[in-house]
Design a protein around this motif. Structure first.
Motif, PDB file in Angstrom:
ATOM      1  N   ASN A  48      99.476  88.253 103.525  1.00 31.93           N
ATOM      2  CA  ASN A  48      99.021  86.862 103.582  1.00 31.93           C
ATOM      3  C   ASN A  48      98.022  86.548 102.484  1.00 31.93           C
ATOM      4  O   ASN A  48      97.926  85.415 102.051  1.00 31.93           O
ATOM      5  CB  ASN A  48      98.464  86.535 104.967  1.00 31.93           C
ATOM      6  N   LEU A  49      97.264  87.539 102.035  1.00 35.75           N
ATOM      7  CA  LEU A  49      96.348  87.301 100.930  1.00 35.75           C
ATOM      8  C   LEU A  49      97.141  86.984  99.671  1.00 35.75           C
ATOM      9  O   LEU A  49      96.769  86.097  98.907  1.00 35.75           O
ATOM     10  CB  LEU A  49      95.438  88.516 100.719  1.00 35.75           C
TER      11      LEU A  49
ATOM     12  N   VAL B 215      81.928  80.999  99.393  1.00 37.21           N
ATOM     13  CA  VAL B 215      82.625  79.801  99.870  1.00 37.21           C
ATOM     14  C   VAL B 215      84.133  80.043  99.836  1.00 37.21           C
ATOM     15  O   VAL B 215      84.844  79.771 100.813  1.00 37.21           O
ATOM     16  CB  VAL B 215      82.255  78.562  99.018  1.00 37.21           C
ATOM     17  N   GLU B 216      84.615  80.542  98.715  1.00 38.92           N
ATOM     18  CA  GLU B 216      86.048  80.786  98.573  1.00 38.92           C
ATOM     19  C   GLU B 216      86.537  81.813  99.591  1.00 38.92           C
ATOM     20  O   GLU B 216      87.590  81.629 100.211  1.00 38.92           O
ATOM     21  CB  GLU B 216      86.366  81.262  97.157  1.00 38.92           C
ATOM     22  N   ALA B 217      85.779  82.874  99.794  1.00 39.82           N
ATOM     23  CA  ALA B 217      86.188  83.911 100.738  1.00 39.82           C
ATOM     24  C   ALA B 217      86.247  83.371 102.165  1.00 39.82           C
ATOM     25  O   ALA B 217      87.198  83.649 102.904  1.00 39.82           O
ATOM     26  CB  ALA B 217      85.236  85.109 100.652  1.00 39.82           C
ATOM     27  N   VAL B 218      85.250  82.591 102.560  1.00 39.98           N
ATOM     28  CA  VAL B 218      85.253  82.023 103.912  1.00 39.98           C
ATOM     29  C   VAL B 218      86.422  81.053 104.077  1.00 39.98           C
ATOM     30  O   VAL B 218      87.119  81.075 105.095  1.00 39.98           O
ATOM     31  CB  VAL B 218      83.903  81.345 104.246  1.00 39.98           C
ATOM     32  N   ALA B 219      86.669  80.223 103.088  1.00 42.66           N
ATOM     33  CA  ALA B 219      87.785  79.275 103.179  1.00 42.66           C
ATOM     34  C   ALA B 219      89.113  80.019 103.305  1.00 42.66           C
ATOM     35  O   ALA B 219      89.972  79.636 104.118  1.00 42.66           O
ATOM     36  CB  ALA B 219      87.797  78.350 101.953  1.00 42.66           C
TER      37      ALA B 219
ATOM     38  N   GLN C 179      89.509  83.098 104.503  1.00 37.99           N
ATOM     39  CA  GLN C 179      89.529  83.730 105.826  1.00 37.99           C
ATOM     40  C   GLN C 179      89.904  82.706 106.895  1.00 37.99           C
ATOM     41  O   GLN C 179      90.635  83.017 107.839  1.00 37.99           O
ATOM     42  CB  GLN C 179      88.167  84.348 106.152  1.00 37.99           C
ATOM     43  N   TRP C 180      89.395  81.497 106.758  1.00 34.95           N
ATOM     44  CA  TRP C 180      89.716  80.432 107.707  1.00 34.95           C
ATOM     45  C   TRP C 180      91.216  80.151 107.673  1.00 34.95           C
ATOM     46  O   TRP C 180      91.878  80.051 108.710  1.00 34.95           O
ATOM     47  CB  TRP C 180      88.900  79.195 107.372  1.00 34.95           C
TER      48      TRP C 180
ATOM     49  N   ILE D 133      94.018  80.581 110.684  1.00 35.15           N
ATOM     50  CA  ILE D 133      94.969  79.553 111.109  1.00 35.15           C
ATOM     51  C   ILE D 133      96.382  80.113 111.075  1.00 35.15           C
ATOM     52  O   ILE D 133      97.170  79.914 112.015  1.00 35.15           O
ATOM     53  CB  ILE D 133      94.843  78.288 110.236  1.00 35.15           C
ATOM     54  N   ARG D 134      96.718  80.817 110.010  1.00 34.12           N
ATOM     55  CA  ARG D 134      98.054  81.424 109.911  1.00 34.12           C
ATOM     56  C   ARG D 134      98.300  82.397 111.065  1.00 34.12           C
ATOM     57  O   ARG D 134      99.400  82.443 111.613  1.00 34.12           O
ATOM     58  CB  ARG D 134      98.225  82.139 108.578  1.00 34.12           C
TER      59      ARG D 134
END
Length: 114
Positions: free
Chosen positions: A7-8, A88-92, A94-95, A99-100
């Motif tokens: 997924n990453l 910020v990018e990492a948290v977004a 992960q979020w 969701i996925r």
């Protein structure tokens, strides 16, 4: 390949595609940072306190991302800003992965998830 790695890769592809769309629409973007404005440190402190006050049942992605964004907004040092923006990018991401996972679990359970 693990679920996270697979997924990453999808996330990376989607981020690159969104960056291509933005570049096609706006061209090179070389804006000033706009960070370190009056009140930004106070807002970051408030967001941090909100996150710390949450217990495990109250933790939520909005508050977590808000804290990271506000910490970036408060930053005036370019090197420290780069670190904050990475967070910020990492948290977004992960979020988005969370969701996925929820959507995949709902689909597996036969639930309509959209």
């Amino acid at each position: 390949m693990s679920y996270f790695t697979a997924n990453l890769t999808t996330e990376e592809d989607e981020v690159r595609e969104e960056m291509r769309r933005q570049h096609a629409k706006f061209g090179p973007q070389n804006h000033p940072d706009g960070t370190g404005l009056p009140g930004s440190v106070m807002e970051a402190d408030e967001a941090r306190a909100r996150c710390k006050a949450n217990g495990p049942e109250q933790d939520n992605w909005r508050d977590i991302l808000d804290e990271e964004v506000r910490e970036a907004f408060a930053e005036t040092d370019p090197d420290a800003l780069l670190v904050e923006l990475l967070q910020v990018e990492a948290v977004a991401r992960q979020w988005r992965l969370a969701i996925r996972r929820r959507l995949a679990a709902a689909e597996q359970d036969g639930e309509v998830s959209r």
